[in-house]
Write a protein that holds these residues in place. Structure first.
Motif, short mmCIF file in Angstrom:
data_model
loop_
_atom_site.label_atom_id
_atom_site.label_comp_id
_atom_site.label_asym_id
_atom_site.label_seq_id
_atom_site.Cartn_x
_atom_site.Cartn_y
_atom_site.Cartn_z
N ILE A 234 -8.98 -29.53 -0.82
CA ILE A 234 -7.67 -29.48 -1.50
C ILE A 234 -6.80 -28.39 -0.90
O ILE A 234 -5.58 -28.55 -0.75
N VAL A 235 -7.41 -27.28 -0.53
CA VAL A 235 -6.65 -26.19 0.10
C VAL A 235 -6.05 -26.69 1.41
O VAL A 235 -4.87 -26.45 1.71
N LYS A 236 -6.85 -27.43 2.15
CA LYS A 236 -6.39 -27.93 3.45
C LYS A 236 -5.31 -29.01 3.28
O LYS A 236 -4.26 -28.93 3.90
N GLU A 237 -5.59 -29.95 2.40
CA GLU A 237 -4.65 -31.07 2.24
C GLU A 237 -3.31 -30.63 1.67
O GLU A 237 -2.26 -31.11 2.07
N LYS A 238 -3.36 -29.72 0.71
CA LYS A 238 -2.11 -29.32 0.05
C LYS A 238 -1.45 -28.10 0.69
O LYS A 238 -0.49 -27.57 0.14
N ASN A 239 -2.01 -27.69 1.83
CA ASN A 239 -1.46 -26.49 2.49
C ASN A 239 -1.36 -25.29 1.56
O ASN A 239 -0.36 -24.57 1.54
N ILE A 240 -2.39 -25.10 0.78
CA ILE A 240 -2.46 -23.92 -0.09
C ILE A 240 -2.74 -22.71 0.81
O ILE A 240 -3.64 -22.77 1.66
N VAL A 241 -1.97 -21.67 0.63
CA VAL A 241 -2.09 -20.52 1.54
C VAL A 241 -3.08 -19.50 0.99
O VAL A 241 -3.05 -19.18 -0.19
N LEU A 242 -3.97 -19.02 1.86
CA LEU A 242 -4.95 -18.02 1.44
C LEU A 242 -4.45 -16.62 1.80
O LEU A 242 -4.14 -16.34 2.95
N GLU A 243 -4.40 -15.77 0.79
CA GLU A 243 -4.02 -14.36 1.01
C GLU A 243 -5.33 -13.60 1.22
O GLU A 243 -6.00 -13.25 0.28
N MET A 244 -5.68 -13.36 2.48
CA MET A 244 -6.97 -12.74 2.77
C MET A 244 -6.78 -11.25 3.04
O MET A 244 -5.76 -10.83 3.59
N CYS A 245 -7.77 -10.47 2.62
CA CYS A 245 -7.66 -9.01 2.69
C CYS A 245 -8.99 -8.49 3.25
O CYS A 245 -9.92 -8.18 2.49
N PRO A 246 -9.13 -8.44 4.58
CA PRO A 246 -10.44 -8.22 5.22
C PRO A 246 -11.23 -7.02 4.70
O PRO A 246 -12.40 -7.17 4.34
N THR A 247 -10.63 -5.83 4.67
CA THR A 247 -11.41 -4.65 4.26
C THR A 247 -11.88 -4.80 2.81
O THR A 247 -13.05 -4.57 2.50
N SER A 248 -10.97 -5.18 1.94
CA SER A 248 -11.32 -5.38 0.54
C SER A 248 -12.43 -6.43 0.41
O SER A 248 -13.36 -6.28 -0.38
N ASN A 249 -12.35 -7.49 1.20
CA ASN A 249 -13.35 -8.56 1.12
C ASN A 249 -14.75 -8.07 1.49
O ASN A 249 -15.75 -8.53 0.96
N VAL A 250 -14.82 -7.10 2.41
CA VAL A 250 -16.12 -6.51 2.75
C VAL A 250 -16.57 -5.59 1.61
O VAL A 250 -17.72 -5.62 1.16
N GLN A 251 -15.62 -4.78 1.11
CA GLN A 251 -15.98 -3.82 0.05
C GLN A 251 -16.48 -4.50 -1.22
O GLN A 251 -17.41 -4.01 -1.85
N THR A 252 -15.84 -5.59 -1.59
CA THR A 252 -16.22 -6.25 -2.85
C THR A 252 -17.40 -7.21 -2.67
O THR A 252 -17.78 -7.90 -3.60
N LYS A 253 -17.91 -7.27 -1.45
CA LYS A 253 -19.02 -8.16 -1.12
C LYS A 253 -18.62 -9.64 -1.15
O LYS A 253 -19.46 -10.52 -1.31
N ALA A 254 -17.34 -9.90 -1.02
CA ALA A 254 -16.89 -11.28 -0.87
C ALA A 254 -17.45 -11.83 0.45
O ALA A 254 -17.77 -13.01 0.56
N VAL A 255 -17.53 -10.95 1.45
CA VAL A 255 -18.24 -11.27 2.71
C VAL A 255 -19.19 -10.11 3.02
O VAL A 255 -18.95 -8.98 2.59
N ASP A 256 -20.25 -10.40 3.80
CA ASP A 256 -21.22 -9.35 4.10
C ASP A 256 -20.71 -8.35 5.13
O ASP A 256 -21.09 -7.18 5.12
N SER A 257 -19.87 -8.81 6.04
CA SER A 257 -19.34 -7.92 7.08
C SER A 257 -18.09 -8.55 7.67
O SER A 257 -17.83 -9.75 7.45
N PHE A 258 -17.34 -7.76 8.44
CA PHE A 258 -16.14 -8.30 9.08
C PHE A 258 -16.48 -9.48 9.99
O PHE A 258 -15.75 -10.46 10.05
N GLU A 259 -17.61 -9.35 10.69
CA GLU A 259 -17.96 -10.38 11.70
C GLU A 259 -18.11 -11.77 11.08
O GLU A 259 -17.91 -12.77 11.76
#
Ligand code: ZN
Length: 334
Positions: A234-259
Motif C-alpha cells: 500500500i505504501v508503494k502503490e499509494k506513494n505514501i512517503v516515509l519520513e526516515m530518521c537513521p540515527t533515531s532508528n538505530v537508537q530506538t532499535k527500529a533497526v539493529d545498525s545503520f548498515e
C-alpha cells in the motif's frame, strides 16, 4: 558531497527533542526550575539518548526536562525560534516542526496560546533567516482520543497560516489507529494533512492501519513495512512517503545498525523515502549528519540525494509555488 552546503528539507523534527541544552539551563535558572545539574555537559548527557538505548521507551524519557521548561509562551516561542535558527544555519530551507501541544498545559496555557507561541517562533525565524516553516500538531497515542478534539479545534484557525497537519506519536502498540478514527476524520474534514508514526518498532501492520483508517499521506519511520507485505504494497502503490530518521532508528532499535537500515532498498524499489533528524538534541544530530550517515553506509551519489530531496519537497505540506521554489534551489546547482 558537502551536505552542509546543499539545500535540505526537514519533514520530521520534534520541537521538544531539539532544544538547545544551554537554553534549558538558562531558562531553568530564570524560572527557578530545579534541574539535576546546571552543568552544560551533564545536562547535554541527560538530554541525549545513547546509541545503545534499550528501547523506544528509554529514548522517550529524554523529553522530560525540555517539556518541563516549555510551559510558557515566551519559552515556547524562543525554543521554536532557536530550532529555526539552528536549521537555517545548516541550510535547511524548509522545515515541518511537530510537537504535542497537550504536554505544554501544566502551567495553565490554553491550546491556542501554545500553538500561537510556537507559530510566532516559526515566523520570527522566517523573518531573520532563509528558511520557511510549518507546524504539525502531534498527539500521544496513550492519551484518550477525546483530548484531541480541543487541539484540532484550536489549530483550525491557523490552517493555511502555519499549521498544516496532525500526527500520532510515542510508544507504539499493535492496532493503535482504531480509536483515533473519529478525530482524524474530523481533522481531515477541516483540512489538516495526516502523517502518523507507525511501523517504527516492529509492527508493520500499523502502517496499513494508518493509511486505511486514518488517511495517512506520510508515515513517520515505517521501517517495519519490510515485514508486512500488505503494508509494503500500500505504501508503494499509494506513494505514501516515509519520513526516515537513521540515527533515531538505530537508537530506538527500529533497526539493529545503520548498515541494515532499509532506506536504500526501499528507494531502489520505488518507495518514496526522505531523510530527517527526528530530534536534534535527543539524537545528538543535525540533518547534515543524517545525510552523511546515509552516504557513508550506502555510498549514495548526488543523483540519489536529489531524488530524496525531491521526495521531501513533493511530500511537504506546502503549496505548489513553494515546492517549485524549493526544487529550483537544487536544480540551479546543476
Ligand atoms: Zn518522531
Amino acid at each position: 558531497m558537502n551536505f552542509k552546503k546543499l539545500p535540505k528539507i526537514e519533514l520530521h523534527c520534534h520541537l521538544d527533542g531539539s532544544v538547545r541544552p544551554e537554553t534549558i539551563i538558562e531558562l531553568a535558572k530564570i524560572e527557578g526550575i530545579e534541574l539535576p545539574s546546571y552543568d552544560i555537559e551533564t545536562i547535554t548527557n541527560i538530554m541525549t539518548a545513547p546509541m545503545e538505548c534499550t528501547s523506544l521507551n528509554e529514548y522517550l524519557e529524554k523529553f522530560e526536562i525540555p517539556v518541563a521548561i516549555m510551559q510558557s509562551k515566551e519559552n515556547l516561542k524562543r525554543i521554536t525560534y532557536e530550532l529555526m535558527e539552528d536549521s537555517a544555519k545548516e541550510n535547511i530551507k524548509y522545515i515541518e516542526i511537530r510537537f504535542a501541544s497537550l504536554l505544554h498545559t501544566n502551567k495553565g496555557l490554553s491550546s491556542e496560546e501554545i500553538i500561537q507561541s510556537v507559530l510566532e517562533g516559526i515566523k520570527e525565524g522566517e523573518k531573520n533567516y532563509d528558511i520557511k516553516g510549518n507546524l504539525i500538531l502531534s498527539f500521544l497515542r496513550h492519551m484518550p482520543a477525546e483530548t484531541i478534539y480541543e487541539v484540532i479545534e484550536a489549530g483550525k484557525k491557523y490552517l493555511g497560516d502555519g499549521v498544516v497537519a496532525i500526527d500520532l506519536c510515542a510508544s507504539e502498540d499493535k492496532g493503535f489507529c482504531e480509536k483515533f478514527i473519529q478525530p482524524f476524520l474530523l481533522g481531515k474534514e477541516y483540512g489538516y494533512k495526516v502523517t502518523i508514526h507507525a511501523g517504527e518498532t516492529g509492527i508493520g501492520e500499523n502502517v496499513l492501519d494508518a493509511v486505511q483508517m486514518l488517511g495517512a499521506e506520510r508515515i513517520g519511520h515505517g521501517i517495519h513495512i519490510k515485514n508486512c507485505k500488505e503494508a509494503y504494497d500500500i505504501v508503494k502503490e499509494k506513494n505514501i512517503v516515509l519520513e526516515m530518521c537513521p540515527t533515531s532508528n538505530v537508537q530506538t532499535k527500529a533497526v539493529d545498525s545503520f548498515e541494515v537500515h532499509p532506506i536504500l532498498d526501499f528507494h531502489k524499489d520505488g518507495i518514496k523515502v526522505t531523510i530527517n533528524t527526528d530530534n536534534r538534541t535527543v539524537s545528538n544530530t543535525t540533518l547534515t549528519k543524517e545525510c552523511h550517515v546515509i552516504k557513508d553506509n550506502f555510498n549514495i551519489d548526488l543523483d540519489i540525494y536529489k531524488n530524496i530531496y525531491f521526495n521531501s519537497v513533493n511530500a511537504a505540506f506546502i503549496d505548489c509555488q513553494t515546492k517549485e521554489n524549493l526544487k529550483n534551489l537544487l536544480t540551479e546547482l546543476d
